[in-house]
Enzyme design. Structure first.
Site, PDB file in Angstrom:
ATOM      1  N   LYS A 125      55.044  21.112  44.640  1.00  0.00           N
ATOM      2  CA  LYS A 125      53.760  20.435  44.773  1.00  0.00           C
ATOM      3  C   LYS A 125      52.636  21.293  44.203  1.00  0.00           C
ATOM      4  O   LYS A 125      51.769  20.799  43.486  1.00  0.00           O
ATOM      5  CB  LYS A 125      53.524  20.046  46.226  1.00  0.00           C
ATOM      6  CG  LYS A 125      54.499  18.947  46.681  1.00  0.00           C
ATOM      7  CD  LYS A 125      54.308  18.575  48.121  1.00  0.00           C
ATOM      8  CE  LYS A 125      55.181  17.366  48.468  1.00  0.00           C
ATOM      9  NZ  LYS A 125      56.624  17.619  48.287  1.00  0.00           N
ATOM     10  N   LYS A 160      50.126  15.071  52.221  1.00  0.00           N
ATOM     11  CA  LYS A 160      51.548  15.395  52.299  1.00  0.00           C
ATOM     12  C   LYS A 160      51.740  16.878  52.590  1.00  0.00           C
ATOM     13  O   LYS A 160      50.904  17.711  52.213  1.00  0.00           O
ATOM     14  CB  LYS A 160      52.260  15.014  51.001  1.00  0.00           C
ATOM     15  CG  LYS A 160      51.663  15.563  49.727  1.00  0.00           C
ATOM     16  CD  LYS A 160      52.469  15.073  48.525  1.00  0.00           C
ATOM     17  CE  LYS A 160      51.613  14.454  47.460  1.00  0.00           C
ATOM     18  NZ  LYS A 160      52.319  14.088  46.238  1.00  0.00           N
ATOM     19  N   ARG A 210      59.792   9.041  37.467  1.00  0.00           N
ATOM     20  CA  ARG A 210      60.473  10.324  37.322  1.00  0.00           C
ATOM     21  C   ARG A 210      60.761  10.541  35.836  1.00  0.00           C
ATOM     22  O   ARG A 210      61.531   9.810  35.218  1.00  0.00           O
ATOM     23  CB  ARG A 210      61.769  10.344  38.131  1.00  0.00           C
ATOM     24  CG  ARG A 210      62.710  11.510  37.812  1.00  0.00           C
ATOM     25  CD  ARG A 210      62.077  12.885  37.984  1.00  0.00           C
ATOM     26  NE  ARG A 210      61.481  13.112  39.271  1.00  0.00           N
ATOM     27  CZ  ARG A 210      62.154  13.538  40.334  1.00  0.00           C
ATOM     28  NH1 ARG A 210      63.468  13.735  40.257  1.00  0.00           N
ATOM     29  NH2 ARG A 210      61.519  13.748  41.476  1.00  0.00           N
ATOM     30  N   ARG A 225      60.053   4.398  40.124  1.00  0.00           N
ATOM     31  CA  ARG A 225      60.486   4.133  41.496  1.00  0.00           C
ATOM     32  C   ARG A 225      59.369   3.337  42.171  1.00  0.00           C
ATOM     33  O   ARG A 225      58.309   3.874  42.485  1.00  0.00           O
ATOM     34  CB  ARG A 225      60.781   5.457  42.203  1.00  0.00           C
ATOM     35  CG  ARG A 225      61.935   6.209  41.512  1.00  0.00           C
ATOM     36  CD  ARG A 225      61.964   7.666  41.871  1.00  0.00           C
ATOM     37  NE  ARG A 225      60.754   8.345  41.441  1.00  0.00           N
ATOM     38  CZ  ARG A 225      60.492   9.624  41.726  1.00  0.00           C
ATOM     39  NH1 ARG A 225      61.334  10.344  42.431  1.00  0.00           N
ATOM     40  NH2 ARG A 225      59.375  10.170  41.296  1.00  0.00           N
ATOM     41  N   ARG A 233      55.173   4.622  49.433  1.00  0.00           N
ATOM     42  CA  ARG A 233      56.026   5.609  48.769  1.00  0.00           C
ATOM     43  C   ARG A 233      57.043   4.919  47.862  1.00  0.00           C
ATOM     44  O   ARG A 233      57.682   3.943  48.258  1.00  0.00           O
ATOM     45  CB  ARG A 233      56.758   6.467  49.799  1.00  0.00           C
ATOM     46  CG  ARG A 233      55.835   7.221  50.738  1.00  0.00           C
ATOM     47  CD  ARG A 233      56.608   7.843  51.885  1.00  0.00           C
ATOM     48  NE  ARG A 233      57.249   6.828  52.723  1.00  0.00           N
ATOM     49  CZ  ARG A 233      58.100   7.097  53.707  1.00  0.00           C
ATOM     50  NH1 ARG A 233      58.408   8.361  53.979  1.00  0.00           N
ATOM     51  NH2 ARG A 233      58.637   6.122  54.414  1.00  0.00           N
ATOM     52  N   ASP A 273      56.896  13.898  38.435  1.00  0.00           N
ATOM     53  CA  ASP A 273      56.550  12.641  39.084  1.00  0.00           C
ATOM     54  C   ASP A 273      55.202  12.211  38.529  1.00  0.00           C
ATOM     55  O   ASP A 273      54.208  12.944  38.652  1.00  0.00           O
ATOM     56  CB  ASP A 273      56.473  12.819  40.600  1.00  0.00           C
ATOM     57  CG  ASP A 273      57.843  13.033  41.225  1.00  0.00           C
ATOM     58  OD1 ASP A 273      58.855  12.813  40.535  1.00  0.00           O
ATOM     59  OD2 ASP A 273      57.897  13.443  42.398  1.00  0.00           O
ATOM     60  N   GLU A 281      53.725  15.713  41.073  1.00  0.00           N
ATOM     61  CA  GLU A 281      54.608  16.816  41.455  1.00  0.00           C
ATOM     62  C   GLU A 281      55.385  17.263  40.223  1.00  0.00           C
ATOM     63  O   GLU A 281      55.602  16.486  39.296  1.00  0.00           O
ATOM     64  CB  GLU A 281      55.600  16.403  42.555  1.00  0.00           C
ATOM     65  CG  GLU A 281      54.962  16.100  43.893  1.00  0.00           C
ATOM     66  CD  GLU A 281      55.984  15.838  44.996  1.00  0.00           C
ATOM     67  OE1 GLU A 281      57.168  16.218  44.815  1.00  0.00           O
ATOM     68  OE2 GLU A 281      55.602  15.264  46.020  1.00  0.00           O
ATOM     69  N   ASN A 283      59.008  18.875  39.861  1.00  0.00           N
ATOM     70  CA  ASN A 283      60.229  19.204  40.602  1.00  0.00           C
ATOM     71  C   ASN A 283      61.120  20.123  39.779  1.00  0.00           C
ATOM     72  O   ASN A 283      61.466  19.791  38.639  1.00  0.00           O
ATOM     73  CB  ASN A 283      60.984  17.927  40.956  1.00  0.00           C
ATOM     74  CG  ASN A 283      60.162  17.012  41.849  1.00  0.00           C
ATOM     75  OD1 ASN A 283      60.179  17.146  43.059  1.00  0.00           O
ATOM     76  ND2 ASN A 283      59.423  16.084  41.242  1.00  0.00           N
TER      77      ASN A 283
END
Length: 317
Positions: A125, A160, A210, A225, A233, A273, A281, A283
């Site tokens: 993050k 978050k 993603r 997504r 979410r 993301d 984000e 990842n």
């Protein structure tokens, strides 16, 4: 090559969607040998090299019994041509210690992907803050008042925890401020725990995309997504619907820039993301969505990854 995968227990794999399985399948198809272990099986004894209790496996192609294995054995990590760290988050103390053991294995000659030090240096993050020009307005703080001030300014926000995964602990607070105090108490623990706060992006209705970067290059398809029902979410673990789609030019440009910056730091695989055209984000621990893209778009993500791994290993010699 002989590849060691450091991963969760094989018995927990859902091979129809597991990205680590997709990597293994492509590796075996290209003639590479596969060995696996779990982080808790790694040890370092004074005067010895870092080793692990490992399992040599062969994929069978049978969904009901998807691998055969030889008897377990102990092996030094430096014996392998490549080590792929695929333990799922959270990035807790045990994950942190595992990166140190893998770092010692590197000093002994092992080649580890993603690089253990880079896993520590790029928390998923916080990493977006280095690329603030591509991110939504973001605050990281332990101050409840900072969060309240941020909400007063931006009205519609997402909160978050820094160590969450799969959409866990994500809250939206709209202009009415409903439940903001309770949410701050839950995430902030009276100032004991840092919180990330971002301006809400309404483009989430079209999906949290993603975008995979392999060897510094974007995969040409992403997985959008899409949140379902009243859910904010889009995470697949939170019930989001995954839809593969071609990478948009704006997202490709973002991915190319970030890949050029981060790949030289030892990050062979990155999962961005992106909501709208804003990264939320970065990842690096165990990015997923290989199989969803392969199944829907027909693009061989696993093959692209193994080809990049082969090149990275060859370049490191």
């Amino acid at each position: 090559m002989h590849i060691l995968f450091v991963a969760d227990p094989l018995e927990s794999f859902k091979i129809y969607k597991d990205s680590t399985f997709a990597m293994m399948r492509s590796a075996q198809a290209r003639g590479h040998r596969i060995t696996v272990c779990e982080p808790q099986h790694i040890r370092w004894i004074s005067g010895e090299k870092v080793s692990a209790r490992v399992r040599d496996i062969v994929l069978t192609g049978d969904e009901s019994r998807w691998f055969d294995e030889a008897a377990g054995r102990r092996a030094e990590l430096a014996e392998f041509d490549a080590i792929i760290m695929r333990k799922d988050p959270p990035f807790d103390s045990e994950y942190f210690y595992a990166t140190h053991l893998l770092g010692q294995a590197e000093r002994e000659g092992a080649k580890v992907f993603n690089k253990p030090a880079s896993l520590r240096d790029h928390p998923e993050k916080l990493a977006v803050m280095e690329f603030a020009e591509y991110a939504p307005v973001t605050l990281v703080t332990r101050s409840a008042q900072d969060i309240r001030d941020f909400h007063a300014q931006h009205q519609d926000i997402i909160l978050k925890p820094l160590d969450g995964m799969g959409g866990m602990g994500i809250f939206r607070v709209g202009p009415d401020g409903m439940n903001l105090g309770s949410i701050i108490e839950t995430l902030n623990l009276d100032g004991a725990q840092s919180v990330m706060v971002q301006k809400y992006l309404p483009e989430i209705s079209k999906g949290d995309k993603r975008v995979l970067i392999i060897g510094g290059k974007p995969v040409p398809f992403c997985l959008a997504r899409i949140p379902q029902g009243n859910e904010v979410r889009g995470n697949l673990a939170a019930g989001g619907k995954g839809v593969a789609q071609p990478l948009e030019p704006e997202d490709r440009a973002i991915a190319e820039h970030i890949g050029a910056e981060l790949a030289p730091r030892g990050l062979l695989l990155i999962g961005l993301d992106i909501i709208g055209h804003r990264i939320t984000e970065i990842n690096v621990t165990s990015p997923t969505c290989f199989q969803e893209i392969e199944q829907q778009a027909g693009f061989p993500v696993g093959d692209m990854f193994i080809e990049a791994l082969e090149k990275a290993v060859a370049d490191a010699v």
